[in-house]
Design a protein around this motif. Structure first.
Motif, short mmCIF file in Angstrom:
data_model
loop_
_atom_site.label_atom_id
_atom_site.label_comp_id
_atom_site.label_asym_id
_atom_site.label_seq_id
_atom_site.Cartn_x
_atom_site.Cartn_y
_atom_site.Cartn_z
N ALA A 60 -40.37 28.24 7.33
CA ALA A 60 -40.09 27.05 8.14
C ALA A 60 -40.85 27.11 9.46
O ALA A 60 -41.41 26.10 9.91
CB ALA A 60 -38.59 26.93 8.39
N GLU A 61 -40.90 28.27 10.09
CA GLU A 61 -41.64 28.41 11.35
C GLU A 61 -43.14 28.28 11.13
O GLU A 61 -43.85 27.69 11.94
CB GLU A 61 -41.33 29.76 12.01
N ASN A 97 -33.00 34.63 3.28
CA ASN A 97 -32.88 33.73 4.43
C ASN A 97 -33.99 33.96 5.44
O ASN A 97 -34.54 33.03 6.02
CB ASN A 97 -31.52 33.90 5.11
N GLN A 116 -37.13 32.31 4.24
CA GLN A 116 -37.04 30.86 4.41
C GLN A 116 -37.29 30.47 5.86
O GLN A 116 -38.00 29.50 6.14
CB GLN A 116 -35.65 30.36 3.99
N GLU A 117 -36.75 31.24 6.79
CA GLU A 117 -36.97 30.95 8.22
C GLU A 117 -38.42 31.17 8.61
O GLU A 117 -38.99 30.39 9.38
CB GLU A 117 -36.05 31.83 9.07
#
Length: 63
Positions: free
Chosen positions: A13-14, A6, A9-10
């Motif tokens: 995304a950022e 996770n 993934q974050e």
């Protein structure tokens, strides 16, 4: 602690939200930084030389 999957993934995304500069923008900015460094160096060398001459003149008055 967060799940490493996770977290990655974050992070991804950022990173996708970042507006990266183009090669041209990077080259222009780099050129401006180099120019400002050169001008600053010339300025401080000039001021240093003027102060050196002034101090030398003042000290020579005492001889």
């Amino acid at each position: 602690m967060a799940n490493p999957f996770n977290f990655m993934q974050e992070v991804r995304a950022e990173a996708n939200k970042v507006t990266w500069p183009t090669r041209r923008e990077t080259m222009i900015t780099t050129g401006l930084v180099v120019l400002m460094v050169f001008l600053t160096a010339v300025f401080f060398v000039s001021v240093d030389e003027i102060i050196r001459l002034a101090v030398g003149f003042i000290l020579s008055l005492g001889r």
